[in-house]
Scaffold this motif. Structure first.
Motif, PDB file in Angstrom:
ATOM      1  N   HIS A 155      -3.913  50.834 -21.965  1.00 11.81           N
ATOM      2  CA  HIS A 155      -5.208  51.534 -22.034  1.00 11.81           C
ATOM      3  C   HIS A 155      -5.587  52.000 -23.433  1.00 11.81           C
ATOM      4  O   HIS A 155      -6.093  53.110 -23.617  1.00 11.81           O
ATOM      5  CB  HIS A 155      -5.197  52.721 -21.065  1.00 11.81           C
ATOM      6  N   PHE A 158      -9.998  47.509 -24.973  1.00 11.33           N
ATOM      7  CA  PHE A 158     -10.941  47.305 -23.879  1.00 11.33           C
ATOM      8  C   PHE A 158     -11.759  46.040 -24.138  1.00 11.33           C
ATOM      9  O   PHE A 158     -12.142  45.749 -25.270  1.00 11.33           O
ATOM     10  CB  PHE A 158     -11.861  48.535 -23.749  1.00 11.33           C
ATOM     11  N   ASP A 162     -15.403  45.530 -20.118  1.00  7.75           N
ATOM     12  CA  ASP A 162     -15.087  46.950 -19.952  1.00  7.75           C
ATOM     13  C   ASP A 162     -16.146  47.819 -20.617  1.00  7.75           C
ATOM     14  O   ASP A 162     -16.620  48.806 -20.033  1.00  7.75           O
ATOM     15  CB  ASP A 162     -13.721  47.279 -20.581  1.00  7.75           C
ATOM     16  N   ILE A 168     -14.420  53.485 -18.601  1.00  7.75           N
ATOM     17  CA  ILE A 168     -13.129  52.948 -19.018  1.00  7.75           C
ATOM     18  C   ILE A 168     -12.089  54.046 -18.781  1.00  7.75           C
ATOM     19  O   ILE A 168     -12.438  55.219 -18.651  1.00  7.75           O
ATOM     20  CB  ILE A 168     -13.117  52.524 -20.500  1.00  7.75           C
ATOM     21  N   GLU A 174     -11.206  58.842 -16.589  1.00  9.02           N
ATOM     22  CA  GLU A 174     -12.277  57.866 -16.745  1.00  9.02           C
ATOM     23  C   GLU A 174     -13.379  58.471 -17.606  1.00  9.02           C
ATOM     24  O   GLU A 174     -13.811  59.609 -17.378  1.00  9.02           O
ATOM     25  CB  GLU A 174     -12.828  57.453 -15.384  1.00  9.02           C
ATOM     26  N   PRO A 177     -18.013  54.311 -21.470  1.00  8.69           N
ATOM     27  CA  PRO A 177     -17.678  53.510 -22.657  1.00  8.69           C
ATOM     28  C   PRO A 177     -18.315  54.037 -23.939  1.00  8.69           C
ATOM     29  O   PRO A 177     -17.774  53.858 -25.028  1.00  8.69           O
ATOM     30  CB  PRO A 177     -18.217  52.123 -22.303  1.00  8.69           C
ATOM     31  N   GLU A 182     -13.759  49.914 -28.618  1.00 11.58           N
ATOM     32  CA  GLU A 182     -12.995  48.836 -27.995  1.00 11.58           C
ATOM     33  C   GLU A 182     -11.503  48.948 -28.314  1.00 11.58           C
ATOM     34  O   GLU A 182     -10.662  48.339 -27.654  1.00 11.58           O
ATOM     35  CB  GLU A 182     -13.527  47.477 -28.442  1.00 11.58           C
TER      36      GLU A 182
END
Length: 254
Positions: A155, A158, A162, A168, A174, A177, A182
């Motif tokens: 994690h 991404f 995603d 994400i 969570e 984004p 990324e």
């Protein structure tokens, strides 16, 4: 990241007698002791976490060829992986990650002799990593997980899909984004037993590894502290500061 420094022109601390300062310092000492005891408690809970066996086969590009996760332990039983924000096609690593990485080389002899291997892993290609590593003058092991699921599974990376979605998962929650990138930073720990089985024991993200950055810990004891408008907004890559350190000076601290 905004690398400008917001400097206090005039601190507003009270100026008192030595005896008054001593009394105030004793009160702070009690808080510091509480912090130390809490840190000991957190450390014990961290080491008591259950482990997860790593059954997936991950392959990394290293200067000595392809290696799997078990190989990265380099004969030791413990492995620390810094998830360095450096994606494919990047010319430079993240400023904050570079700041963190400036602290790695000095720790290597001590960690290595305490049964711990430290490596950095990024999705950038090995050639891209090696170019930036040479620029920074670093020596710690830095590997490429390009083409592997490693960064995604832990994690810190991404996909385009995603980033186009609603959320994400980062730092065990969570987030939209829009709140991330990324590539994001983190620190993970692994253990390998005598049978060669590898276990994931710990991961931390965002500011979770902040205590490992010695510069910040020293700044916390300086008169103006970190003196930042936003988290670490004063940091630059070490070759980007206007005033370079005098490396010719002799000091008992060298």
């Amino acid at each position: 990241m905004d690398a400008t420094v917001s400097v206090k022109t005039e601190p507003d601390n009270a100026v008192v007698t030595r005896d008054e300062w001593h009394d105030a310092r004793l009160k702070l000492l009690e808080l510091e002791k509480e912090e130390t005891h809490l840190r000991d408690k957190v450390r014990a809970a961290r080491q008591a976490l259950p482990w997860v066996k790593v059954d997936k086969d991950y392959t990394f590009d290293t200067p000595s060829g392809k290696r799997n996760l078990a190989d990265l332990f380099d004969g030791r039983s413990q492995l620390l992986v810094y998830h360095f924000m450096f994606g494919p096609g990047w010319k430079e690593g993240c400023v904050g990650c570079s700041f963190m990485a400036d602290h790695f080389d000095g720790t290597l002899p001590h960690l290595s002799n305490h049964d711990v291997t430290l490596v950095a892993i990024s999705r950038g290609t090995l050639a891209e990593i090696e170019n930036y590593k040479k620029r920074m003058g670093w020596h710690f092991p830095w590997l490429s997980s390009n083409g592997s699921d490693f960064n995604f599974d832990y994690h810190v990376s991404f996909t385009e899909d995603d980033m186009k979605g609603d959320k994400i998962t980062y730092n065990f929650r969570e987030i939209p984004p829009s709140e991330g990138y990324e590539e994001l930073p983190g620190l993970s720990a692994f253990y390998k037993n005598e049978n060669g089985d590898v276990f994931h024991t710990y991961s931390t993200y965002a500011r979770g590894s902040e205590e490992t950055i010695g510069t910040l810990m020293l700044l916390d004891r300086a008169p103006l502290g970190r003196n930042e408008a936003q988290t670490m907004n004063f940091v630059k890559r070490h070759d980007e500061y206007e005033q370079k350190p005098d490396t010719t000076a002799s000091s008992c601290c060298h």
